[in-house]
Motif scaffolding. Structure first.
Motif, mmCIF file in Angstrom:
data_model
loop_
_atom_site.group_PDB
_atom_site.id
_atom_site.type_symbol
_atom_site.label_atom_id
_atom_site.label_comp_id
_atom_site.label_asym_id
_atom_site.label_seq_id
_atom_site.Cartn_x
_atom_site.Cartn_y
_atom_site.Cartn_z
ATOM 1 N N THR A 1 25.128 45.626 42.900
ATOM 2 C CA THR A 1 25.609 47.000 43.086
ATOM 3 C C THR A 1 26.942 47.197 42.392
ATOM 4 N N LEU A 2 27.816 46.207 42.507
ATOM 5 C CA LEU A 2 29.125 46.270 41.856
ATOM 6 C C LEU A 2 28.964 46.401 40.345
ATOM 7 N N ILE B 1 30.894 51.186 35.433
ATOM 8 C CA ILE B 1 31.426 52.209 34.530
ATOM 9 C C ILE B 1 32.232 53.235 35.325
ATOM 10 N N GLY B 2 31.703 53.646 36.488
ATOM 11 C CA GLY B 2 32.454 54.561 37.339
ATOM 12 C C GLY B 2 33.763 53.957 37.797
ATOM 13 N N ILE B 3 33.727 52.671 38.140
ATOM 14 C CA ILE B 3 34.944 51.965 38.553
ATOM 15 C C ILE B 3 35.975 51.970 37.430
ATOM 16 N N TYR B 4 35.520 51.721 36.208
ATOM 17 C CA TYR B 4 36.436 51.674 35.071
ATOM 18 C C TYR B 4 37.051 53.037 34.781
ATOM 19 N N PHE B 5 36.250 54.093 34.851
ATOM 20 C CA PHE B 5 36.782 55.430 34.584
ATOM 21 C C PHE B 5 37.836 55.821 35.620
ATOM 22 N N ILE B 6 37.575 55.523 36.877
ATOM 23 C CA ILE B 6 38.558 55.805 37.928
ATOM 24 C C ILE B 6 39.837 55.016 37.679
ATOM 25 N N ILE C 1 33.546 28.093 44.794
ATOM 26 C CA ILE C 1 34.367 28.705 43.741
ATOM 27 C C ILE C 1 33.473 29.354 42.694
ATOM 28 N N LEU C 2 32.390 28.662 42.328
ATOM 29 C CA LEU C 2 31.476 29.204 41.324
ATOM 30 C C LEU C 2 30.824 30.496 41.822
ATOM 31 N N ASP C 3 30.404 30.514 43.071
ATOM 32 C CA ASP C 3 29.804 31.725 43.639
ATOM 33 C C ASP C 3 30.821 32.862 43.703
ATOM 34 N N PHE C 4 32.049 32.530 44.106
ATOM 35 C CA PHE C 4 33.090 33.559 44.203
ATOM 36 C C PHE C 4 33.439 34.129 42.836
ATOM 37 N N SER C 5 33.430 33.282 41.810
ATOM 38 C CA SER C 5 33.784 33.738 40.464
ATOM 39 C C SER C 5 32.813 34.794 39.951
ATOM 40 N N GLY C 6 31.585 34.776 40.479
ATOM 41 C CA GLY C 6 30.609 35.768 40.050
ATOM 42 C C GLY C 6 30.954 37.183 40.467
ATOM 43 N N TRP C 7 31.820 37.309 41.478
ATOM 44 C CA TRP C 7 32.256 38.624 41.928
ATOM 45 C C TRP C 7 33.436 39.178 41.121
ATOM 46 N N LEU C 8 34.067 38.333 40.319
ATOM 47 C CA LEU C 8 35.353 38.694 39.722
ATOM 48 C C LEU C 8 35.313 39.521 38.433
ATOM 49 N N PRO C 9 34.320 39.374 37.538
ATOM 50 C CA PRO C 9 34.407 40.068 36.245
ATOM 51 C C PRO C 9 34.659 41.565 36.327
ATOM 52 N N VAL C 10 33.941 42.300 37.174
ATOM 53 C CA VAL C 10 34.116 43.758 37.235
ATOM 54 C C VAL C 10 35.497 44.143 37.759
ATOM 55 N N PRO C 11 35.942 43.636 38.921
ATOM 56 C CA PRO C 11 37.289 44.022 39.380
ATOM 57 C C PRO C 11 38.408 43.547 38.453
ATOM 58 N N LEU C 12 38.226 42.371 37.836
ATOM 59 C CA LEU C 12 39.264 41.888 36.923
ATOM 60 C C LEU C 12 39.285 42.672 35.618
ATOM 61 N N LEU D 1 33.226 51.202 27.152
ATOM 62 C CA LEU D 1 32.460 51.716 28.275
ATOM 63 C C LEU D 1 31.175 52.393 27.803
ATOM 64 N N LEU D 2 31.256 53.020 26.638
ATOM 65 C CA LEU D 2 30.060 53.631 26.048
ATOM 66 C C LEU D 2 29.146 52.566 25.454
ATOM 67 N N TYR D 3 29.747 51.549 24.844
ATOM 68 C CA TYR D 3 28.955 50.488 24.198
ATOM 69 C C TYR D 3 28.048 49.776 25.197
#
Length: 322
Positions: free
Chosen positions: A6-7, A12-17, A195-206, A307-309
């Motif tokens: 879901t994240l 894209i919406g997160i990035y625009f905000i 740590i590996l599982d947690f890292s999967g959550w990080l790309p979008v917020p980072l 964001l368009l790409y």
């Protein structure tokens, strides 16, 4: 509870905000220069989280794809310089502004292009495998390009130290840490798996945090220096529109599959703006601030296009195209 899928779907919406908030903060908070110090570590952590998601045992297979490497080098170091040469003649500027344009547009990205290639359903493993080669070649070729485009007097202003430092901090260290994390995970280490599982959550917020620290820290400089922006924005917009097609053309010439073609389009479109910024700041004052403004302008234009790409490049290159 929100799921990782879901994240990623809402990214894209997160990035625009984030972009809207960062512009507001950058224009109204007087201490945004503090955020400049956060740019490099934030990108480093972002790359670590992304590297953790890439199975490095499969990188050998990526390195065997000679067609991909030929295409990514041909696109970035022959076709893109040709495009830049055309653009700076269609939109002439002063030599200092042109220097900033050349520094950023002639150097292919070696860090967050991996993230965008992954988000855009491209072959991020192959892009990762290509980063050392892209780095070495841009270091060797950039002085040559500047000499061809501007003259031999520009060669002396290029320093290799900022590039090496950025490559170490943004690529080597996150890369090695991610390998250690994956090794620990495969050795049945609970901490490694966690740590590996947690890292999967990080790309979008980072990625959102990266956008925030870059734009919030630099938008004030751009706001107070609008004239250079007006001169370079048409060049950057034209580049951003054409560059993905150049990547696709290069991939087609070397018969790269559609996942690789997408990755090459991201590579030819994504520039080394955050990494070459130290080069600009190392120039003599006051030219250094002008060149920095030119480079940061490209960063902001590129972020909007990235964001368009994410949606456009997968549509540009589909499985049926190969």
């Amino acid at each position: 509870m929100i799921k990782r899928e879901t994240l990623e779907e809402k990214q894209i919406g997160i990035y625009f905000i984030t972009l809207i908030i960062s512009v507001f903060v950058g224009l109204y908070w007087k201490e945004t220069n503090i955020l400049e110090k956060a740019i490099e570590p934030v990108i480093g952590i972002l790359l670590y989280s992304m590297f953790c998601q890439i199975p490095f045992l499969q990188l050998k297979q990526a390195l065997k794809d000679r067609s991909f490497f030929k295409a990514i080098l041909f696109g970035n170091f022959l076709l893109i310089p040709l495009l830049v040469w055309i653009l700076i003649r269609i939109f002439p500027t002063t030599s200092i502004i042109t220097l900033g344009i050349l520094l950023v547009l002639l150097t292919p990205c070696i860090d967050y292009v991996i993230v965008f290639s992954h988000l855009g359903k491209g072959n991020s493993k192959a892009v990762l495998a290509s980063t050392p080669l892209l780095f070495i070649l841009q270091m060797l070729l950039l002085p040559l390009y500047l000499w061809i485009f501007l003259g031999k007097e520009t060669i002396g202003i290029i320093e290799i130290t900022p590039f090496v430092k950025a490559f170490l901090h943004l690529i080597v260290i996150p890369f090695l840490l991610s390998i250690i994390t994956q090794v620990l995970s495969k050795s049945n280490s609970k901490s490694g798996k966690a740590i590996l599982d947690f890292s999967g959550w990080l790309p979008v917020p980072l990625m959102a945090l990266t956008f925030f620290v870059v734009i919030a820290s630099q938008i004030g400089v751009l706001y107070n220096n609008p004239e250079p922006i007006l001169k370079v924005v048409p060049i950057y917009v034209a580049f951003a529109i054409i560059a993905p097609f150049i990547g696709k053309l290069s991939a087609k010439i070397f018969r790269v599959n559609f996942y690789g073609s997408r990755a090459i389009s991201f590579s030819t479109s994504t520039r080394n703006s955050l990494v070459v910024l130290p080069l600009a700041l190392a120039l003599p004052a006051p030219e250094n601030q002008l060149v920095a403004v030119v480079i940061v302008t490209q960063t902001i234009v590129e972020i909007f296009f990235e964001l368009l790409y994410i949606k456009a490049i997968p549509l540009l290159t589909k499985a049926k195209d190969n």
